[in-house]
Motif scaffolding. Structure first.
Motif, PDB file in Angstrom:
ATOM      1  N   ASN A 138      27.955 -28.980 -52.190  1.00 42.76           N
ATOM      2  CA  ASN A 138      26.997 -29.366 -51.136  1.00 42.76           C
ATOM      3  C   ASN A 138      27.699 -29.623 -49.812  1.00 42.76           C
ATOM      4  O   ASN A 138      27.231 -29.188 -48.744  1.00 42.76           O
ATOM      5  CB  ASN A 138      26.224 -30.612 -51.567  1.00 42.76           C
ATOM      6  N   ARG A 141      29.176 -26.512 -48.056  1.00 50.18           N
ATOM      7  CA  ARG A 141      28.177 -25.791 -47.256  1.00 50.18           C
ATOM      8  C   ARG A 141      28.099 -26.347 -45.832  1.00 50.18           C
ATOM      9  O   ARG A 141      27.872 -25.617 -44.864  1.00 50.18           O
ATOM     10  CB  ARG A 141      26.813 -25.892 -47.927  1.00 50.18           C
ATOM     11  N   GLU A 146      30.354 -19.114 -44.917  1.00 52.37           N
ATOM     12  CA  GLU A 146      29.741 -18.721 -46.189  1.00 52.37           C
ATOM     13  C   GLU A 146      30.791 -18.412 -47.244  1.00 52.37           C
ATOM     14  O   GLU A 146      30.613 -18.729 -48.422  1.00 52.37           O
ATOM     15  CB  GLU A 146      28.845 -17.503 -45.976  1.00 52.37           C
ATOM     16  N   TYR A 149      31.952 -21.555 -48.809  1.00 52.61           N
ATOM     17  CA  TYR A 149      30.926 -22.075 -49.721  1.00 52.61           C
ATOM     18  C   TYR A 149      30.957 -21.323 -51.052  1.00 52.61           C
ATOM     19  O   TYR A 149      30.852 -21.934 -52.126  1.00 52.61           O
ATOM     20  CB  TYR A 149      29.559 -21.960 -49.070  1.00 52.61           C
TER      21      TYR A 149
END
Length: 547
Positions: A138, A141, A146, A149
Motif C-alpha cells: 500500500n 503505491r 508503477e 509498486y
C-alpha cells in the motif's frame, strides 16, 4: 529587582527542559547521516547511537523524525540479533507516524513494514508476514512509480508459499508477470516463473512447468549457459532436479542434486537421490539414502523446534522485562513531571501574582459595568415575556401548550426505549446466527478434540471472516477499520466473542499462549485505547451491543 529575578528563574527552568536550536540542528544532521549509513548496507554493532536518537526526537522531534529514529533503532537491534526487540521498535515507529499529514515520510513507513515482513518470515509466521507485506505494498503505491509498486506486490509470493496457498501464489505470479511485460521489464517478468515451474511440477502440469522453466532460464538473466545460477538462488538446483525426475531425466536430475548438495539442502537432496536410485532399482543406494533422508528430516525438525523454542523464549523474556522496564520508567516520568510542574507553577505564581491582582481590579470594574447593562436588558425582556404570557392565557392556550409538552416528553421516552431495544435485538440476532453457523461448528469441533482434528486451514479462516462480516457486519467493520489489527489479533477477537478459551485460541491459531496474550493486549489498545488484555472481551461485547 525581585520581579526580574523571578523571570530569570523561570527562563532557567524552561532552558533545562528545552532543546537549543544548535543542538536540534546537530541531532537532525546525525539522524540524516545514520539513515544514509543504513541505506549503504553497513551493519550496526551497537544500539547506543540509535537509542540516543530515539530519546532526543521523542522529546523534540516531529512525527517523521520520531518514526525514522525508531526505525533505525529497530535496524540496529536486528543486526545485533535481537529480533523481538527489533519488532517492538518497528511497532513503535508505526505508532509514531502521522499518516494524516501531507508531509508524512511514507517511504520510511513502507520500509518499516518490509523489515517486519522479513522478521515474520524468518520466524515462520505467514499470516503476520502477509499483513506486513500488504501494508508494504500500500505504501509502495504512494511513494514510487508503477514498476516499484509491481516489485513490492511480487513479495506476496513468500507468505503464500509458506501458507501453502498455491492458488494465491500463482495469481500473484500471473499478475506480476503481466505487469512487468507491459512495462517492458522482461527479466523480472521471467524471474516470476522461478517458483511457478516448481509448483506446476508438484501439480503434475509438466507442459506448463517446461514452458515456465524455459522462459526463466533464457530471459531472467540469472542462469548462465552452463546451467549455473547467481549466488543466493541455489535452491533452483533442487527445484530443477525434481522437475527432471518428473519428466524421466534421471541422470540430469542426479547432476543437479549433486550440485545442490554443495550448498546444503541435505533433506531435499537425500529425498531426490532416494527417488533417483529407486528408478534405477539400486537397492543398496535406496537403503542408504533412505537413512540419510530420515536423518536429514530429524535434523531439520530438531533445528526448527530449537529455533521455535529459542524465539518463543526470547520473545517471552523480552516482553516480561520490557513490561517491567516500562512500568518503572512510567513511574519515574510521572514523578519528574510532577516535580517540574510544581516548581514552574510556584515560580509562575510568584511572578504573576502582583500583575494578576491589578488585572483583577480592572476586570472587576469592567464586569460590574457589564452586569449592570445585562440586568437592564433582562428586566426589559422579562416585561416583554410577561406581556406575551398574559396574551396566551387570555386566549386559553395554556392547557394546549402543557398537553403538547407532556406528549412530547412521552414520545421522546418511547423513542429512546425502542431504539435501544432495536439495537439489542439486532446485535443478539446477528451473534446468534453467527454462533449457529456451519463454520463456527467446525471450529468448535477442532477446539474440543485438537488431537484428532487438525488446526483450521487458511480457507477455513477466510470462511470464518466472511461469516462474521455477514452476520454482524457493523461489528466486523469496526474491527477491520484501517487494517489496524493483524490477522492474529482479528481472529483472537472473533473467537473471544464466540466464547472460546484462551488455550483453545492458541491451539486453533497454532500460537504460543504468550502470543495470544500479547495479541489481546495489542487489540485492546488499538480498538479501545485500554491497557492489558483482561478487559478485551467485555469491551468487545459492549462494542457488539452498540453496533
Amino acid at each position: 529587582m525581585f520581579k526580574k529575578t523571578l523571570y530569570i528563574l523561570v527562563a532557567a527552568c524552561l532552558f533545562v527542559a528545552c532543546s537549543t536550536p544548535s543542538e536540534k540542528a546537530k541531532m537532525q544532521k546525525l539522524l540524516e547521516q545514520t539513515l544514509a549509513t543504513n541505506r549503504s548496507g553497513e551493519l550496526f554493532t551497537t544500539d547506543s547511537l540509535t537509542q540516543r536518537l530515539v530519546d532526543y526526537f521523542d522529546r523534540f522531534g516531529t512525527s517523521n523524525e520520531q518514526m525514522q529514529a525508531r526505525y533505525l533503532l529497530g535496524r540496529s537491534l536486528f543486526d545485533m540479533g535481537e529480533a523481538p526487540k527489533s519488532l517492538q521498535a518497528y511497532y513503535d515507529a508505526i505508532e509514531a507516524a502521522d499518516t494524516t499529514r501531507t508531509d508524512c515520510d511514507f517511504y520510511t513507513l513502507q520500509v518499516v513494514y518490509g523489515q517486519m515482513a522479513r522478521i515474520f518470515h524468518e520466524q515462520n509466521l505467514p499470516n503476520d508476514e502477509l499483513w506486513a507485506v500488504q501494508h508494504y505494498i500500500n505504501y509502495a503505491r504512494k511513494v514510487g512509480d508503477e514498476l516499484y509498486y509491481v516489485e513490492a506486490r511480487s513479495q506476496l509470493v513468500r507468505p503464500y508459499w509458506t501458507m501453502g496457498d498455491i492458488e494465491g501464489l500463482l495469481q500473484v505470479v500471473e499478475e506480476s508477470r503481466r505487469d512487468y511485460l507491459r512495462l517492458g521489464d522482461k527479466e523480472n517478468a521471467a524471474d516470476e516463473l522461478g517458483v511457478a515451474f516448481s509448483v506446476y511440477t508438484v501439480q503434475g502440469k509438466l507442459d506448463k512447468a517446461r514452458e515456465a522453466l524455459g522462459i526463466f532460464e533464457k530471459e531472467s538473466g540469472l542462469v548462465d549457459k552452463n546451467g549455473y545460477i547467481v549466488k543466493g538462488r541455489e535452491h533452483y538446483y533442487v527445484m530443477k532436479a525434481f522437475y527432471l525426475l518428473a519428466v524421466g531425466k534421471v541422470d540430469s536430475a542426479e547432476l543437479y542434486l549433486r550440485r545442490a548438495q554443495t550448498y546444503g539442502y541435505q533433506s531435499d537432496v537425500s529425498k531426490g537421490l532416494l527417488q533417483v536410485y529407486r528408478k534405477r532399482n539400486n537397492v543398496d543406494s535406496v537403503y542408504h539414502y533412505s537413512l540419510l533422508f530420515e536423518a536429514a528430516q530429524d535434523s531439520l525438525h530438531k533445528q526448527m523446534s530449537a529455533e521455535a523454542i529459542s524465539q518463543m523464549s526470547s520473545l517471552y523474556n523480552y516482553t516480561r522485562s520490557e513490561r517491567l522496564a516500562q512500568q518503572e520508567a512510567e513511574k519515574a516520568r510521572k514523578a519528574h513531571q510532577w516535580i517540574f510542574i510544581i516548581s514552574v507553577a510556584a515560580i509562575a505564581g510568584l511572578v504573576f501574582g502582583i500583575n494578576t491582582y491589578r488585572r483583577f481590579q480592572r476586570r472587576r470594574r469592567e464586569e460590574i459595568r457589564k452586569f449592570s447593562e445585562a440586568l437592564s436588558s433582562a428586566r426589559r425582556e422579562h416585561l416583554q415575556v410577561q406581556a406575551e404570557l398574559k396574551q396566551l392565557k387570555e386566549k386559553d392556550y395554556e392547557k394546549l401548550i402543557a398537553d403538547k409538552e407532556q406528549r412530547e416528553t412521552e414520545l421522546l421516552h418511547t423513542i429512546g426505549e425502542l431504539q435501544a431495544a432495536v439495537g439489542r435485538q439486532s446485535a443478539e440476532g446477528g451473534l446468534s446466527t453467527f454462533e449457529s453457523s456451519d463454520i463456527v461448528r467446525i471450529f468448535k469441533g477442532k477446539a474440543s478434540n485438537p488431537v484428532e482434528h487438525p488446526a483450521p486451514t487458511s480457507a477455513e479462516w477466510r470462511l470464518l471472516d466472511m461469516q462474521v462480516s455477514k452476520d454482524v457486519p457493523q461489528f466486523y467493520e469496526a474491527l477491520t477499520k484501517d487494517n489496524a489489527l493483524s490477522p492474529l489479533e482479528l481472529h483472537t477477537c472473533c473467537l473471544l466473542i464466540l466464547g472460546f478459551a484462551e488455550g483453545d485460541i492458541a491451539n486453533l491459531t497454532e500460537s504460543a499462549p504468550q502470543a495470544i496474550t500479547t495479541a489481546k493486549t495489542r487489540a485492546n489498545q488499538k480498538l479501545f485505547s485500554a491497557k492489558g488484555s483482561r478487559s478485551l472481551k467485555s469491551n468487545l461485547i459492549r462494542l457488539l451491543n452498540h453496533t
